[in-house]
Design a protein around this motif. Structure first.
Motif, short mmCIF file in Angstrom:
data_model
loop_
_atom_site.label_atom_id
_atom_site.label_comp_id
_atom_site.label_asym_id
_atom_site.label_seq_id
_atom_site.Cartn_x
_atom_site.Cartn_y
_atom_site.Cartn_z
N LEU A 53 0.82 -1.21 0.00
CA LEU A 53 0.00 0.00 0.00
C LEU A 53 0.85 1.27 0.00
CD1 LEU A 53 -2.52 -1.22 2.66
CD2 LEU A 53 -3.06 -0.76 0.30
N ARG A 54 0.49 2.21 -0.84
CA ARG A 54 1.18 3.50 -0.88
C ARG A 54 0.22 4.53 -1.42
NH1 ARG A 54 2.42 4.37 -6.29
NH2 ARG A 54 3.99 5.96 -5.95
N THR A 55 0.53 5.78 -1.19
CA THR A 55 -0.33 6.81 -1.78
C THR A 55 0.15 7.12 -3.19
OG1 THR A 55 -1.11 9.07 -1.66
CG2 THR A 55 1.01 8.64 -0.66
N MET B 23 1.66 11.48 -5.66
CA MET B 23 2.76 12.03 -6.45
C MET B 23 2.72 11.52 -7.89
SD MET B 23 4.60 14.23 -5.02
CE MET B 23 4.26 15.00 -3.46
N LEU C 143 11.17 9.10 -7.98
CA LEU C 143 10.56 8.70 -6.71
C LEU C 143 10.30 7.21 -6.68
CD1 LEU C 143 7.90 11.46 -5.90
CD2 LEU C 143 10.09 11.03 -4.80
N PHE D 111 15.70 -2.40 2.79
CA PHE D 111 14.97 -2.80 4.00
C PHE D 111 14.89 -4.32 4.13
CE2 PHE D 111 10.93 -3.77 6.19
CZ PHE D 111 11.18 -3.13 7.39
N VAL E 242 5.81 9.00 3.36
CA VAL E 242 4.49 8.52 2.96
C VAL E 242 3.95 9.36 1.80
CG1 VAL E 242 2.08 8.37 3.69
CG2 VAL E 242 3.86 7.48 5.17
N ILE E 243 4.07 10.67 1.91
CA ILE E 243 3.51 11.56 0.87
C ILE E 243 4.25 11.38 -0.45
CG2 ILE E 243 3.26 13.99 0.19
CD1 ILE E 243 2.65 14.57 3.15
N LEU E 244 5.56 11.10 -0.39
CA LEU E 244 6.31 10.91 -1.63
C LEU E 244 5.98 9.59 -2.31
CD1 LEU E 244 9.82 12.40 -0.79
CD2 LEU E 244 8.00 13.38 -2.17
N GLY E 245 5.13 8.78 -1.69
CA GLY E 245 4.68 7.57 -2.35
C GLY E 245 5.55 6.35 -2.09
N ILE E 246 6.44 6.44 -1.10
CA ILE E 246 7.19 5.25 -0.67
C ILE E 246 6.16 4.35 0.02
CG2 ILE E 246 9.13 4.40 0.73
CD1 ILE E 246 9.96 6.51 -1.40
N PRO E 247 6.10 3.03 -0.29
CA PRO E 247 5.11 2.19 0.36
C PRO E 247 5.09 2.40 1.88
CG PRO E 247 6.25 0.94 -1.31
CD PRO E 247 6.89 2.29 -1.27
N VAL E 248 3.87 2.39 2.46
CA VAL E 248 3.74 2.70 3.88
C VAL E 248 4.53 1.71 4.75
CG1 VAL E 248 2.08 3.06 5.74
CG2 VAL E 248 1.49 3.73 3.43
N VAL E 249 4.56 0.44 4.32
CA VAL E 249 5.34 -0.56 5.05
C VAL E 249 6.79 -0.11 5.19
CG1 VAL E 249 6.33 -2.88 4.86
CG2 VAL E 249 3.94 -2.52 4.35
N LEU E 250 7.36 0.35 4.08
CA LEU E 250 8.76 0.77 4.09
C LEU E 250 8.95 2.06 4.87
CD1 LEU E 250 9.68 0.05 0.37
CD2 LEU E 250 10.14 -1.38 2.36
N LEU F 286 11.49 1.73 7.83
CA LEU F 286 12.77 2.42 7.73
C LEU F 286 12.88 3.55 8.75
CD1 LEU F 286 13.21 2.37 3.87
CD2 LEU F 286 14.71 1.27 5.53
N PHE G 105 -5.59 11.15 0.68
CA PHE G 105 -4.60 10.52 -0.21
C PHE G 105 -4.08 9.18 0.28
CE2 PHE G 105 -2.37 13.42 2.60
CZ PHE G 105 -1.31 12.67 3.04
N LEU G 106 -4.64 8.66 1.39
CA LEU G 106 -4.09 7.42 1.93
C LEU G 106 -5.23 6.42 2.16
CD1 LEU G 106 -1.11 7.09 2.52
CD2 LEU G 106 -1.57 7.45 4.92
N ASP G 107 -4.90 5.13 2.23
CA ASP G 107 -5.94 4.12 2.50
C ASP G 107 -6.20 4.04 4.00
OD1 ASP G 107 -3.16 2.77 2.32
OD2 ASP G 107 -4.35 1.56 3.67
#
Lengths: 188, 437
Positions: free
Chosen positions: A84-86, A89, A101, A112, B18-26, B30, B338-340
């Motif tokens: 899941l991600r937003t 962008m 990105l 990771f 999160v806003i830059l679209g990196i998966p939330v898990v990561l 991280l 913008f998020l689930d």
């Protein structure tokens, strides 16, 4: 599924292909384990309700299998962009910015899960050598399979992210419109 | 213990990632990894916490509910039971104006009680109800809005994946949370119903101006009854089992899968359909399990770095409970754009739940308020997930995102109205769990 307009060739294509087969196989294995869990839990409920005979060790088995299921699914989930991600962008019209990105995300993912695989490796070896078990005296479950699943799952996930990064990079140089987009699956 | 600057940097880094679209898990994993390494002065510490979270975070019996309830919902969705429900409710509401929209709400309420994710309902009813409403000359915005809006019922009525995740993060009984969602969920369905009925009386033109009366609803056949009856039985079994203390939520989930397979067999599902349901359930639940693993790391970072406490003190300085709640609601709505919903819960609940406790908010009512507001967020632009799902399932070129977003506004308002009602009358959420056996 992934919408690669950029198709990998050569050794990268080979790695991608092999990874595809392995991750699919592991997912199928995980799916079967999931059904097995459902059956086991139901059997326990019926056994307890109808014959007053619960099955010993169901909770221990379920808990251990759950960890295995999650990590067996991991490489496949990464490959199909299921994390899941937003996508906010992704609305930015500048392709270079957007793809940079995505590339960053893939590389961070590779880092990771590599750290996780490396950190868990020692635990896995120890649990194998010492033949570690976990649970009650009446029912104990070996720890090694869960730890093995974590190492294998995150190791492959790291490779899957590297492949995605390579695809994104390739797509950027080939200036195609959509190189290995990080997410295709919707959740809610 | 970190300094306030440390806390600010951690939260800022997490939000940026999160806003830059990196998966939330990561993003979660991280930030926790580097945050702990910095705090303890060694990467060794970060990586060993990572390994112990991977091994231990989802090692509890109740986590099995996530894949199992998702699997149950996937099988039922493929069995055609949702379509049966829609037909049956549509037929029985023959005398009411706007019955197709009402049947969409009713179908969602019942179907939501056997599926754990709103997206599943939104997808199912886009395919089932939308073509019917277009045929009856409904206004398209209204038709699309009713589908996207009523999909939120699935998250409030048990079993709900969101409630499970909330329970895990706030350390509450999942069974009680399930029961707490029932009254607010029914109230929500009732208000949706009331709104549509009043709207259909006031503006019959938008509802096809009586065109649907000419279209005789499809006759309900015996095999449709099988699906509708099967789903109703499953609702009774899951709800009743937890209510009477016959099952734990995990056992209800296991039995639910068995029940879903029985309904699927009765509906003559093929082996291939079952197989795809199983694979889809894995695809949906695996990311959720991983989110839970890294969210646990993040919780530990919040505790070890004293970040939760610092933000709590900040809130305490703000003043009364309503201001604090208003700030939380604003944050949830903002993130919902913008998020689930799962990610929002994992990011905010470890911080918000203890604060709510300090202010004396009932934990069950607080959870239901949170779910209602977060679900409202799934209907807001630019990235409301329910709206995107409806868009993805409807081929009509006139079904634009803008139209769906506009059509969802009344449901968004009603969701927030119910949230406000639960804030004012926490008994709406607390009453039923107190009566639990």
């Amino acid at each position: 599924m992934r919408t690669d307009t950029y198709r990998p060739r050569g050794w990268l294509g080979a790695v991608d292909g092999v990874l595809g087969v392995i991750s699919k196989t592991l997912t199928v294995l995980a799916a079967l384990l999931m059904v097995l869990i459902a059956l086991l839990i139901s059997a326990d409920v019926f056994g307890r309700g109808l014959f007053s005979k619960p099955i010993i060790g169901v909770a221990e088995l379920v808990v251990n299998t759950l960890v295995i299921i999650a990590f067996l699914q991991l490489p496949f989930t990464v490959r199909i962009g299921g994390m899941l991600r937003t996508e906010i962008m992704d609305m930015v019209p500048n392709e270079l910015f957007k793809h940079s990105l995505w590339l960053t995300g893939h590389l961070l993912g590779a880092f990771f899960f590599a750290v996780l695989a490396w950190a868990e490796w020692g635990n896995m070896v120890t649990s194998f050598i010492n033949n570690e078990f976990e649970g009650h005296v009446t029912f104990a479950v070996p720890v090694f399979p869960s730890r093995l699943a974590i190492v294998v799952g995150s190791g492959l996930a790291s490779v899957a992210y590297l492949v995605l990064a390579a695809l994104t990079l390739g797509g950027m140089f080939a200036s195609r419109s959509s190189p290995a987009k990080p997410s295709e699956v919707q959740h809610g | 213990m970190g300094s306030p600057e440390y806390a600010a940097i951690i939260i800022a880094a997490l939000m940026l990632s999160v806003i830059l679209g990196i998966p939330v898990v990561l993003s979660l994993g991280l930030t926790s990894f580097f945050g702990l390494a910095w705090l303890m002065g060694s990467f060794e510490f970060g990586s060993s916490l990572l390994a112990s979270s991977a091994f231990g975070a989802i090692r509890a019996y109740e986590f099995a509910t996530i894949p199992l309830f998702v699997l149950m919902g996937e099988i039922l969705a493929r069995s055609g039971a949702a379509s049966d429900l829609f037909k049956l409710i549509n037929r029985s509401l023959r005398v009411l104006p706007g019955r197709l929209a009402l049947a969409t709400v009713g179908g969602n309420a019942v179907f939501g009680a056997v599926t754990g994710v709103s997206i599943a309902s939104a997808a199912a009813f886009s395919r089932i109800a939308y073509p019917e409403m277009v045929r009856a000359k409904y206004d398209k915005g209204l038709a699309l809005g009713s589908i996207a809006g009523s999909a939120s019922l699935g998250m409030l009525l048990p079993p709900s994946v969101l409630l499970i995740i909330w329970g895990v993060m706030a350390e509450q009984s999942i069974g009680k949370l399930f029961i707490a969602g029932v009254v607010p969920g029914l109230l929500l369905a009732f208000l949706f119903f009331l709104f549509l009925l009043a709207y259909a009386c006031l503006h019959p033109r938008l509802f096809g101006a009586g065109k649907e009366e000419e279209l005789e609803p499809e006759p309900v056949e015996a095999r449709n009854l099988v699906g509708a009856l099967g789903v109703s039985l499953m609702v009774l079994m899951v709800f009743g089992g937890i209510w009477f203390g016959l099952f734990t939520p995990t056992e209800a989930a296991g039995m639910g899968v068995l029940g879903a397979v029985a309904v699927g067999l009765a509906k003559r599902m093929r082996v291939n359909d079952f197989w795809h349901s199983i694979l889809d359930a894995g695809r949906i639940s695996a990311p959720l399990l991983f989110l839970l693993i890294t969210a646990q790391m993040y919780s530990r970072l919040l505790a070890l770095g004293g970040i939760g406490g610092m933000i709590g003190d900040l809130f305490l300085g703000v003043g009364d409970v309503y201001t604090v709640l208003a700030i939380m609601v604003m944050i949830w709505l903002l993130l919902g754009m913008f998020l689930d919903s799962t990610s929002i819960i994992l990011l905010t609940v470890p911080i918000f739940a203890p604060i709510a406790g300090t202010f004396g908010l009932e934990p069950l009512a607080f959870a239901i308020i949170g779910i209602l507001v977060i679900e409202a967020g799934l209907l807001t632009p630019p990235l409301g997930l329910c709206v995107y799902t409806v868009k993805g399932c409807v081929t009509d070129p006139e079904a634009t995102l803008g139209r769906i977003f506009r059509g969802s506004i009344p449901y968004w308002l009603i969701l927030l109205l119910v949230a406000l009602l639960v804030i004012l009358f926490p008994e709406l959420a607390n009453w039923l769990p107190e009566k639990m056996m």
